[in-house]
Motif scaffolding. Structure first.
Motif, PDB file in Angstrom:
ATOM      1  N   GLU A  98       0.836  -1.183   0.000  1.00  0.00           N
ATOM      2  CA  GLU A  98       0.000   0.000   0.000  1.00  0.00           C
ATOM      3  C   GLU A  98       0.881   1.247   0.000  1.00  0.00           C
ATOM      4  N   ILE A  99       0.488   2.225  -0.769  1.00  0.00           N
ATOM      5  CA  ILE A  99       1.229   3.484  -0.797  1.00  0.00           C
ATOM      6  C   ILE A  99       1.017   4.205   0.533  1.00  0.00           C
ATOM      7  N   ILE A 100       2.106   4.474   1.219  1.00  0.00           N
ATOM      8  CA  ILE A 100       2.021   5.239   2.467  1.00  0.00           C
ATOM      9  C   ILE A 100       2.203   6.706   2.134  1.00  0.00           C
ATOM     10  N   ARG A 101       1.239   7.509   2.521  1.00  0.00           N
ATOM     11  CA  ARG A 101       1.290   8.933   2.226  1.00  0.00           C
ATOM     12  C   ARG A 101       0.614   9.685   3.357  1.00  0.00           C
ATOM     13  N   LEU A 102       0.826  10.972   3.382  1.00  0.00           N
ATOM     14  CA  LEU A 102       0.183  11.820   4.374  1.00  0.00           C
ATOM     15  C   LEU A 102      -1.139  12.335   3.820  1.00  0.00           C
ATOM     16  N   ASP A 106      14.868  23.202   8.197  1.00  0.00           N
ATOM     17  CA  ASP A 106      14.043  21.993   8.208  1.00  0.00           C
ATOM     18  C   ASP A 106      12.672  22.253   7.602  1.00  0.00           C
ATOM     19  N   LEU A 107      12.092  23.414   7.904  1.00  0.00           N
ATOM     20  CA  LEU A 107      10.793  23.748   7.335  1.00  0.00           C
ATOM     21  C   LEU A 107      10.896  23.899   5.820  1.00  0.00           C
ATOM     22  N   ALA A 108      11.979  24.515   5.353  1.00  0.00           N
ATOM     23  CA  ALA A 108      12.176  24.677   3.904  1.00  0.00           C
ATOM     24  C   ALA A 108      12.354  23.322   3.230  1.00  0.00           C
ATOM     25  N   ILE A 109      13.118  22.423   3.850  1.00  0.00           N
ATOM     26  CA  ILE A 109      13.360  21.104   3.274  1.00  0.00           C
ATOM     27  C   ILE A 109      12.056  20.314   3.163  1.00  0.00           C
ATOM     28  N   ILE A 110      11.295  20.253   4.246  1.00  0.00           N
ATOM     29  CA  ILE A 110      10.071  19.451   4.244  1.00  0.00           C
ATOM     30  C   ILE A 110       9.023  20.073   3.331  1.00  0.00           C
ATOM     31  N   THR A 111       8.933  21.394   3.315  1.00  0.00           N
ATOM     32  CA  THR A 111       7.992  22.062   2.418  1.00  0.00           C
ATOM     33  C   THR A 111       8.363  21.821   0.965  1.00  0.00           C
ATOM     34  N   LEU A 112       9.654  21.854   0.664  1.00  0.00           N
ATOM     35  CA  LEU A 112      10.121  21.620  -0.705  1.00  0.00           C
ATOM     36  C   LEU A 112       9.824  20.192  -1.148  1.00  0.00           C
ATOM     37  N   LEU A 113      10.059  19.215  -0.278  1.00  0.00           N
ATOM     38  CA  LEU A 113       9.772  17.820  -0.610  1.00  0.00           C
ATOM     39  C   LEU A 113       8.281  17.604  -0.840  1.00  0.00           C
ATOM     40  N   LEU A 114       7.471  18.190   0.037  1.00  0.00           N
ATOM     41  CA  LEU A 114       6.016  18.032  -0.075  1.00  0.00           C
ATOM     42  C   LEU A 114       5.437  18.807  -1.256  1.00  0.00           C
ATOM     43  N   ARG A 120       7.452  12.236  -1.214  1.00  0.00           N
ATOM     44  CA  ARG A 120       7.359  12.241  -2.685  1.00  0.00           C
ATOM     45  C   ARG A 120       6.076  11.535  -3.133  1.00  0.00           C
ATOM     46  N   SER A 121       5.754  10.416  -2.480  1.00  0.00           N
ATOM     47  CA  SER A 121       4.513   9.713  -2.780  1.00  0.00           C
ATOM     48  C   SER A 121       3.299  10.566  -2.462  1.00  0.00           C
ATOM     49  N   THR A 122       3.390  11.304  -1.355  1.00  0.00           N
ATOM     50  CA  THR A 122       2.292  12.199  -0.971  1.00  0.00           C
ATOM     51  C   THR A 122       2.043  13.227  -2.060  1.00  0.00           C
ATOM     52  N   TYR A 123       3.114  13.825  -2.555  1.00  0.00           N
ATOM     53  CA  TYR A 123       2.979  14.831  -3.608  1.00  0.00           C
ATOM     54  C   TYR A 123       2.416  14.201  -4.883  1.00  0.00           C
ATOM     55  N   GLU A 166       5.912  13.265 -15.648  1.00  0.00           N
ATOM     56  CA  GLU A 166       6.897  14.260 -16.085  1.00  0.00           C
ATOM     57  C   GLU A 166       7.469  15.035 -14.911  1.00  0.00           C
ATOM     58  N   VAL A 167       6.602  15.465 -13.999  1.00  0.00           N
ATOM     59  CA  VAL A 167       7.065  16.255 -12.860  1.00  0.00           C
ATOM     60  C   VAL A 167       7.943  15.424 -11.925  1.00  0.00           C
ATOM     61  N   LEU A 168       7.591  14.149 -11.732  1.00  0.00           N
ATOM     62  CA  LEU A 168       8.372  13.298 -10.841  1.00  0.00           C
ATOM     63  C   LEU A 168       9.639  12.768 -11.499  1.00  0.00           C
ATOM     64  N   GLY A 169       9.761  12.953 -12.814  1.00  0.00           N
ATOM     65  CA  GLY A 169      10.966  12.499 -13.494  1.00  0.00           C
ATOM     66  C   GLY A 169      10.989  11.023 -13.774  1.00  0.00           C
ATOM     67  N   HIS A 170       9.795  10.401 -13.954  1.00  0.00           N
ATOM     68  CA  HIS A 170       9.730   8.984 -14.302  1.00  0.00           C
ATOM     69  C   HIS A 170       9.954   8.821 -15.806  1.00  0.00           C
ATOM     70  N   SER A 171      10.804   7.901 -16.179  1.00  0.00           N
ATOM     71  CA  SER A 171      11.045   7.663 -17.602  1.00  0.00           C
ATOM     72  C   SER A 171       9.951   6.805 -18.223  1.00  0.00           C
ATOM     73  N   ASP A 172       9.242   6.050 -17.392  1.00  0.00           N
ATOM     74  CA  ASP A 172       8.180   5.165 -17.876  1.00  0.00           C
ATOM     75  C   ASP A 172       6.884   5.528 -17.166  1.00  0.00           C
ATOM     76  N   VAL A 173       5.889   5.965 -17.916  1.00  0.00           N
ATOM     77  CA  VAL A 173       4.620   6.375 -17.317  1.00  0.00           C
ATOM     78  C   VAL A 173       3.916   5.213 -16.631  1.00  0.00           C
TER      79      VAL A 173
END
Length: 361
Positions: free
Chosen positions: A150-154, A188-196, A300-303, A319-326
């Motif tokens: 199962e995908i774990i996400r917030l 830390d706030l910038a890092i977590i906000t950027l990831l999310l 990343r999964s959450t986003y 495209e945004v996540l940078g996956h080569s295979d859809v």
């Protein structure tokens, strides 16, 4: 140091590590690694090297024929002596074994066993294709079955709680703990906000330089897997968190030599590392969602899941996540979300409330 230089230096370090690993494998293994050099990343080849080393140590430990071998004694002809039953025993061995590196017991999940057998299958496939061996027993065994995780996400409320916690959890701290918190809060706030807010990989985040951010367009210049350069865009919440950090605590840091352009710094005034980001995400998340093991990849999964739910555009997400295979994207993010499953919670009544029963009478 610009972004390209950072990745060049990282690749050089990993290449040296791979060369040292290859010295611990049979000499003929170098042919395989040379062949896959142009089609794989160096981290992938390092993983192959570790996996194959486990296989040869298994043969030495478990197969009487090779009991007196050292790992460098193996020749390519020895691969032809391995039967499918040996590989089935190897799969069983992989569930738990003693590491040759640290002499500790190692356990593999289904995914771990699958990866190691896949590595061995690629290894055998190379020598079989080039007619250096006569048979390929890896094709005669069933690959381990992987149960879908199962995908774990917030959830949205958990995202808000996490960001609020990072911003205010130090309000009641005192002494040295308060000092440390204030030094790292904006970072830390910038890092977590950027990831999310962007879904970038943690490896991409630690490689960012200050000049990779363009606040005029809210663009972020990345070097992704395969050295592919790409610009992705972020929203105002991410921009606010980044500007607060850059104009605030980051402006007071005197970086170590060679780390002058890094966007995010460790407490040692060096470019922050992957492990440090993983630790800080875990530290904050376990206070907000203790039942979920949240990592940067889960952010990343959450986003990715949120973006798919908002746009219903799997190609945009890829495209945004940078996956080569859809298809990779579709597999992970197009499944039914946890939000929908939660709606089923109160649909089935197991026992009617007593007051309701009285009313019915």
């Amino acid at each position: 140091m610009n972004l390209s230089t950072y990745y060049d230096e990282l690749t050089a370090k990993l290449t040296i590590k791979l060369r040292e690993l290859l010295k611990t494998l049979p000499p003929f293994a170098k042919d395989f690694f040379r062949a896959i050099d142009s089609t794989t990343q160096v981290r992938t080849r390092i993983a192959y090297a570790y996996d194959l080393r486990v296989f040869f140590h298994f043969l030495i430990d478990q197969n009487p024929v090779y009991r007196n071998y050292s790992i460098t004694d193996f020749k390519v002809s020895d691969l032809d002596k391995i039967e499918s039953v040996d590989l089935e025993e190897y799969m069983e061995y992989l569930k738990i074994y003693v590491s040759d590196e640290n002499h500790q017991h190692m356990q593999n999940t289904e995914q771990g066993v699958f990866r190691k057998i896949s590595s061995l299958r690629s290894f055998y496939g190379y020598f079989y294709k080039r007619q250096m061996i006569e048979k390929n027993p890896t094709l005669l065994i069933d690959m381990p079955k992987i149960r879908e995780k199962e995908i774990i996400r917030l959830e949205p409320d958990e995202i808000a709680s996490l960001l609020d916690f990072v911003e205010h959890c130090g309000d009641h701290l005192t002494g040295q703990r308060r000092v440390y918190y204030e030094k790292t809060k904006e970072r830390d706030l910038a890092i977590i906000t950027l990831l999310l807010g962007t879904g970038i990989r943690v490896s991409e985040l630690v490689g960012l330089n200050l000049e990779d951010i363009d606040f005029k367009s809210n663009g972020l210049h990345l070097i992704r897997k395969g050295r592919k350069e790409m610009t992705i865009y972020f929203g105002n919440e991410v921009a606010d968190a980044l500007e607060q950090y850059i104009n605030g605590s980051r402006s007071h840091i005197i970086p170590r030599e060679g780390h002058e352009n890094a966007l995010f710094y460790s407490m040692q005034r060096k470019r922050i590392g992957v492990q440090a980001v993983q630790n800080l995400v875990k530290k904050y998340a376990q206070e907000v969602t203790p039942l979920k093991k949240i990592t940067p990849h889960k952010l990343r999964s959450t986003y990715g899941t949120s973006l798919y739910e908002e746009t219903d555009d799997i190609y945009l997400v890829a495209e945004v996540l940078g996956h080569s295979d859809v298809n990779t994207t579709r597999k992970h993010y197009a499944a039914m979300s946890d939000t929908r499953r939660r709606q089923a919670a109160n649909k089935v009544i197991l026992r009617e409330h007593p007051d309701h029963i009285k009313n019915k009478k």
